[in-house]
Design an enzyme around this catalytic site. Structure first.
Site, mmCIF file in Angstrom:
data_model
loop_
_atom_site.group_PDB
_atom_site.id
_atom_site.type_symbol
_atom_site.label_atom_id
_atom_site.label_comp_id
_atom_site.label_asym_id
_atom_site.label_seq_id
_atom_site.Cartn_x
_atom_site.Cartn_y
_atom_site.Cartn_z
ATOM 1 N N LYS A 153 0.539 3.960 -11.058
ATOM 2 C CA LYS A 153 -0.768 3.235 -10.265
ATOM 3 C C LYS A 153 -1.486 2.366 -11.417
ATOM 4 C CE LYS A 153 -0.612 4.724 -6.044
ATOM 5 N NZ LYS A 153 -0.350 3.710 -4.999
ATOM 6 N N ASN A 193 0.901 -1.188 0.136
ATOM 7 C CA ASN A 193 0.073 0.057 0.097
ATOM 8 C C ASN A 193 0.756 1.538 -0.149
ATOM 9 O OD1 ASN A 193 -2.466 1.689 0.887
ATOM 10 N ND2 ASN A 193 -0.898 1.897 2.669
ATOM 11 N N TYR A 202 2.356 9.646 -11.254
ATOM 12 C CA TYR A 202 1.296 8.962 -10.371
ATOM 13 C C TYR A 202 0.530 8.032 -11.117
ATOM 14 C CZ TYR A 202 -1.718 8.392 -6.396
ATOM 15 O OH TYR A 202 -2.613 7.648 -5.267
ATOM 16 N N THR A 208 -6.740 11.458 3.883
ATOM 17 C CA THR A 208 -5.429 10.963 4.403
ATOM 18 C C THR A 208 -4.579 12.248 4.417
ATOM 19 O OG1 THR A 208 -4.589 10.224 2.477
ATOM 20 C CG2 THR A 208 -5.814 8.563 4.079
#
Ligand SMILES: NC(=O)c1ccc[n+]([C@@H]2O[C@H](COP(=O)([O-])OP(=O)(O)OC[C@H]3O[C@@H](n4cnc5c(N)ncnc54)[C@H](OP(=O)(O)O)[C@@H]3O)[C@@H](O)[C@H]2O)c1
Length: 254
Positions: free
Chosen positions: A161, A90, A157, A192
């Site tokens: 991913k 993760n 990113y 988060t």
């Protein structure tokens, strides 16, 4: 309760956010957990909290770019708890963001190293161990970005991913016969540190919220519960999936 009784799990990116909450949920459900990230004090605090609640956990601090770190995490699982059944890979970073014409090769490569290559290295060592005890469940944290949603300024990113989805499919096909299941979760926005760093104004947060059918972002716990499903025997026929947990962002145009 007890959905992961007698299971041993690795959780990376466990020092904060989704990984931290998932490690605690795994422990509550009976798993013995090896938690990894770079920040040792945060990992130590997490281990204390898990033990205080009656669970079992050990911490291994390191950088996911290092193959040795993944060997150490697997060794900690086997040496401390005797096996490895579940791996939640993760740890991740937004990496160098901004207009793609200005992104450096170093920044692009670093993002791939942390988000994609590290996940391959993790699985490489985890799967070999899982095969020895009759199978297991590997879960990668991908994202809706680069799959069902495109944002400007996050090319590295998105590329890293979405690469995880191909990795998931290849590994699921390769190790299905050994009863190793491999899945990717694709969260929408989750509240988060990473989300708050990216969306540091009320306007930005309102925009991101509006993209989801549920008109809110997820809590880390909501993501953790989906990871628990994929980790558990409830998902015994689920492998090779790119599992959206996105509050309906992929189907929302209003
Ligand atoms: N928040 C969202 O909206 C969202 C949406 C979709 C997907 N995701 C993904 O969810 C995952 C978890 O992110 P989060 O939202 O929970 O954010 P977070 O709280 O910032 O967590 C990121 C975690 O990754 C670890 N990490 C980063 N680089 C690392 C490295 N080189 N080596 C080892 N550990 C490293 C961090 O630990 P240390 O700093 O201690 O190393 C931290 O524990 C990431 O893969 C992210 O891309 C997040």
């Amino acid at each position: 309760m007890n959905r992961l009784n007698n299971k041993v799990a690795i959780v990376t990116g466990a020092s904060s956010g989704i990984g931290r909450v998932t490690a605690k949920l795994f422990a509550t459900e009976g798993a013995k957990v090896v938690v990894g990230a770079r920040r040792q004090p945060e990992l130590d605090r997490l281990v204390e909290e898990i033990r205080a609640a009656g669970g079992e956990a050990v911490a291994v601090a390191g950088d996911v770019r290092s193959e040795e770190f993944h060997k150490a995490l697997v060794a900690a699982a086997v040496d401390t708890y005797g096996a490895l059944d579940i791996a939640f890979n993760n740890a991740g970073t937004l990496g160098e963001a901004g207009p793609s014409t200005g992104v450096s090769e170093a920044g692009f490569s670093e993002t791939l190293a942390i988000n994609l290559t590290a996940s391959f290295l993790a699985a490489k060592h985890q799967i070999g161990q899982m095969e020895k005890n009759g199978g297991g469940s590997v879960i990668f944290t991908s994202t809706f970005v680069g799959y069902s949603f495109a944002f400007p300024g996050v090319a590295a990113y998105a590329a890293s991913k979405s690469g995880l989805i191909g990795l998931t499919q290849a590994l699921a096909a390769e190790y299905g016969q050994q009863n190793v299941r491999v899945n990717a979760i694709l969260p929408g926005a989750v509240d988060t540190d990473m989300y708050r760093d990216m969306n540091d104004t009320a306007d930005k947060q309102a925009f991101i919220t509006s993209l989801h059918a549920l008109k809110r972002v997820a809590t880390p716990d909501e993501v953790a519960r989906s990871v628990l499903y994929l980790a558990s025997d409830d998902a015994s026929f689920v492998t090779g999936t790119a599992s959206l947990i996105d509050g309906g962002a992929s189907i929302t145009r209003t």
